[in-house]
Motif scaffolding. Sequence first.
Motif, PDB file in Angstrom:
ATOM      1  N   VAL A   2       0.836  -1.147  -0.070  1.00 32.84           N
ATOM      2  CA  VAL A   2      -0.021  -0.188   0.042  1.00 32.84           C
ATOM      3  C   VAL A   2       0.816   1.221   0.115  1.00 32.84           C
ATOM      4  CG1 VAL A   2      -1.752   1.472   1.291  1.00 32.84           C
ATOM      5  CG2 VAL A   2      -1.929  -1.152   1.064  1.00 32.84           C
ATOM      6  N   GLU A   3       1.944   1.294   0.678  1.00 37.30           N
ATOM      7  CA  GLU A   3       2.798   2.516   0.820  1.00 37.30           C
ATOM      8  C   GLU A   3       3.411   2.465  -0.436  1.00 37.30           C
ATOM      9  OE1 GLU A   3       5.376   1.165   3.956  1.00 37.30           O
ATOM     10  OE2 GLU A   3       3.977   1.384   5.676  1.00 37.30           O
ATOM     11  N   THR A   4       3.803   1.409  -1.276  1.00 35.89           N
ATOM     12  CA  THR A   4       4.446   1.688  -2.474  1.00 35.89           C
ATOM     13  C   THR A   4       3.599   2.110  -3.540  1.00 35.89           C
ATOM     14  OG1 THR A   4       5.963  -0.302  -1.761  1.00 35.89           O
ATOM     15  CG2 THR A   4       5.780   0.257  -4.288  1.00 35.89           C
ATOM     16  N   GLY A   6       1.293   4.378  -3.291  1.00 37.48           N
ATOM     17  CA  GLY A   6       0.935   5.814  -2.747  1.00 37.48           C
ATOM     18  C   GLY A   6       1.672   6.452  -3.852  1.00 37.48           C
ATOM     19  N   PHE A   7       3.048   6.187  -4.186  1.00 38.93           N
ATOM     20  CA  PHE A   7       3.827   7.109  -4.841  1.00 38.93           C
ATOM     21  C   PHE A   7       4.103   6.526  -6.220  1.00 38.93           C
ATOM     22  CE2 PHE A   7       6.840   5.128  -2.326  1.00 38.93           C
ATOM     23  CZ  PHE A   7       7.743   4.627  -2.979  1.00 38.93           C
ATOM     24  N   HIS A   8       3.604   5.355  -6.759  1.00 45.71           N
ATOM     25  CA  HIS A   8       4.134   4.660  -7.951  1.00 45.71           C
ATOM     26  C   HIS A   8       2.557   4.879  -8.914  1.00 45.71           C
ATOM     27  CE1 HIS A   8       6.081   1.667 -10.438  1.00 45.71           C
ATOM     28  NE2 HIS A   8       4.733   1.342 -10.741  1.00 45.71           N
ATOM     29  N   THR A  54      -6.328   2.675  -2.854  1.00 48.54           N
ATOM     30  CA  THR A  54      -4.911   2.083  -3.051  1.00 48.54           C
ATOM     31  C   THR A  54      -4.997   0.623  -2.034  1.00 48.54           C
ATOM     32  OG1 THR A  54      -4.211   4.408  -2.446  1.00 48.54           O
ATOM     33  CG2 THR A  54      -2.492   2.299  -2.275  1.00 48.54           C
ATOM     34  N   GLN A  55      -5.650   0.618  -1.198  1.00 44.75           N
ATOM     35  CA  GLN A  55      -6.020  -0.824  -0.623  1.00 44.75           C
ATOM     36  C   GLN A  55      -6.402  -1.884  -1.386  1.00 44.75           C
ATOM     37  OE1 GLN A  55      -4.791  -1.747   2.789  1.00 44.75           O
ATOM     38  NE2 GLN A  55      -5.220  -3.832   2.182  1.00 44.75           N
ATOM     39  N   ALA A  58      -3.776  -2.727  -3.954  1.00 47.74           N
ATOM     40  CA  ALA A  58      -2.794  -3.751  -3.442  1.00 47.74           C
ATOM     41  C   ALA A  58      -3.241  -5.206  -3.302  1.00 47.74           C
ATOM     42  CB  ALA A  58      -2.427  -3.267  -1.952  1.00 47.74           C
TER      43      ALA A  58
END
Length: 153
Positions: A2-4, A6-8, A54-55, A58
């Motif tokens: 999820v963090e990845t 966020g900016f990909h 985003t979740q 993922a």
Amino acid sequence: MVETLGFHPFYETVSLGAKKHYRWARNHLKHPLATKDQGYRWVDCTTDISTLDTQYIANMLMKVSDYAVNNFIQQMRRRISILERPLVTARGDGRSYIYANFNPKYAQFSVTILRTFYNFCMTYKLGTDRVTPAQILGLTDKKYSMKDIIYFK
């Protein structure tokens, strides 16, 4: 993951006059989990997913697999004899191309028949039920028999 995400960016914004639309950016992402048989894989998304959470994205990416496609290709190669690999002769000095004189037109017909059978007639265990790939995708609500396919019932 999820963090990845966020900016990909999987897509890029393109402006045409006053209108904006999204285009596939061809920006692959390394899958975080390696498989035993393939190692690390690269995943990408070719459609506009800007409206999805985003979740949710993922979760979809964690389920990415090509096992179904590989299974179909292996079955196709085993069940349609003209598509088999050349056989090694008993002496080991050469290869036997006993199916080398096939007609690509008939190979395509055979693949189409097998694909229809695979998607609408062949069942797999999903939980406690036996379902076809077409049922899993929601294309149909029943398993078809070969007679149903041949006679369009």
